[in-house]
Design an enzyme around this catalytic site. Structure first.
Site, PDB file in Angstrom:
ATOM      1  N   TYR A  37      27.042  51.660  61.145  1.00 38.66           N
ATOM      2  CA  TYR A  37      26.789  52.483  61.837  1.00 38.66           C
ATOM      3  C   TYR A  37      26.568  53.893  60.740  1.00 38.66           C
ATOM      4  O   TYR A  37      27.373  54.250  60.291  1.00 38.66           O
ATOM      5  CB  TYR A  37      28.421  53.235  63.360  1.00 38.66           C
ATOM      6  N   GLU A  97      20.120  58.313  64.426  1.00 40.36           N
ATOM      7  CA  GLU A  97      20.856  57.826  64.327  1.00 40.36           C
ATOM      8  C   GLU A  97      20.944  56.455  64.266  1.00 40.36           C
ATOM      9  O   GLU A  97      19.837  56.271  64.931  1.00 40.36           O
ATOM     10  CB  GLU A  97      21.917  58.001  66.337  1.00 40.36           C
TER      11      GLU A  97
END
Ligand code: GDP
Ligand code: MN
Length: 389
Positions: free
Chosen positions: A109, A198
């Site tokens: 992530y 993101e």
């Protein structure tokens, strides 16, 4: 403002962030055609909506043949996709992104956003990628690292080394790939006035390459007009229709789902009004701030918005006439009620400049409007009247 994954991946490419090769399709035939022009032996068909968690909701499928890709596109296109990030109605799938499938070794992530507390940019990274980052944050927060970047100094190699260490990337080659990706993300963020970028997941492929498998970008609404190429990426079909309409009239409107329509000036007063409705046992249908310098036209548009979906059983107007005068508001309310042949109860609480004139205009109108002395009794009346309808 949000954009689609395929648009975000295009921007990633422009900033040297590696993404899988692919193409966008709006028909099953196009999806098949895209596959025929892509390398590889398997392809991923991904529903394009302004929400994540598509994987668990059937919005990400791996196809082994061009025909299979076409069939998945057929399944997705023209439907509403409901994920745990959308509401119960979901969002319309008007296009799919088709890309070569990647062989995943690990999922990480990585995101970049503004940390208002420290007034810096902050990278958030985790070796536990792919899944719900919110769940990782709640259950195993030690698996998430935060690396702050001071905007005056800019991104430095040591920031990248910190993230590489957190992701367990020990090879020089991969550290250098990560640095390219983090630089790209950082430069894109500044160049296009993003509020969040993101990548979940950022993957390591079987042959050791780091690739952005998913892409999500949010932009600062105030800066979008400075970037016409970003403004052109807007997809109104993914936005709440009423909220989009409100924007046109410079009204701040948020749909909430209750049955008491609220028309208020000032965000703080609007929040207080919604709290008061709740306290009296009711549920607000919306948040609506008509702004400080409102006028008759805006009040009319605000009424139209509040009443447009038929779920509202009573309207509560709470206006403090500071810049705007109460008689102007009253004239707007009267015009709206008359033009729209309003049959549901309207409770009005006015305070401020020309309040006596405003209130007498309402009570002399013969339109059966309810007036209240203060917010407490106004909210109480609105809740009671809504129950009685
Ligand atoms: P999201 O669910 O909306 O966040 O969509 P993602 O693009 O993140 O995809 C969800 C999941 O699908 C990923 O975490 C992967 O596990 C899987 N996935 C997506 N693309 C590929 C691919 O090319 N190969 C493989 N093996 N899995 C993929
Ligand atoms: Mn994702």
């Amino acid at each position: 403002m949000n954009i689609h994954e395929y648009q975000a991946k295009q921007l990633f490419s422009n900033f040297s962030i590696p993404v899988p090769q692919g193409g966008v399709a709006t028909t099953p035939e196009q999806a098949e055609h895209v596959v025929q022009n892509l390398p590889g032996a398997a392809w991923v068909v991904k529903a394009q909506i302004h929400a994540g968690a598509r994987g668990k909701a059937g919005g990400v499928k791996v196809a082994r043949t061009p025909q299979e890709a076409s069939a998945y596109a057929q399944d997705m296109l023209g439907k509403q996709l409901v994920t745990h990030q959308t509401d119960a109605a979901g969002l319309p799938v008007n296009s799919v992104w088709v890309e070569e499938a990647s062989a995943i070794k690990s999922e990480f992530y990585l995101s970049l956003l503004v940390d208002r507390d420290s007034e810096q940019l902050i990278f958030i990274a985790s070796a536990a990628g792919g899944m719900d980052i919110e769940a990782v944050a709640a259950e195993t927060p030690e698996k998430i690292v935060h690396v702050k970047v001071h905007p005056a100094a800019g991104l430095q190699p040591y920031h990248c080394r910190q993230v590489a260490a957190a992701l367990g990337l020990s090879q020089k080659e991969q550290q250098s790939q990560l640095q390219t990706i983090m630089s790209g993300v950082y430069n894109l963020f500044l160049a296009k006035d993003c509020s969040q970028i993101e990548i979940n997941p950022l993957i390591e492929t079987a042959d050791g390459k780091l690739v952005a498998l998913d892409a999500k970008i949010n932009f600062d609404d105030n800066a979008v007009p400075l970037h016409p190429e970003i403004a052109a990426m807007r997809d109104a079909s993914q936005e709440d229709a009423k909220e989009a309409e409100a924007k046109q009239f410079d009204l701040n409107y948020i749909t909430l789902g209750g049955n008491i329509g609220c028309m208020v000036n000032g965000a703080g007063l609007a929040m207080a009004t919604m709290d008061m409705v709740k306290l009296k046992g009711g549920a607000p249908a919306n948040f609506l701030d008509v702004g400080g310098g409102t006028n008759k036209e805006k009040v009319k548009e605000a009424f139209k918005l509040i009443l447009s979906d038929g779920t509202v059983k009573a309207v509560l107007v709470n206006i403090f006439g500071g810049i705007v005068k109460c008689d102007v508001i009253a004239a707007g309310i009267l015009a709206a009620v008359q033009e729209m042949h309003l049959s549901i109860p309207v409770v009005v609480r006015l305070e401020g400049t020309n309040v006596e004139l405003g209130l007498s205009m309402l009570s002399d109108s013969g339109l059966g409007l309810h007036t209240a002395e203060d917010l407490n009794s106004a909210a109480e009346q609105a809740v009671k009247l809504a129950e009685a309808v």
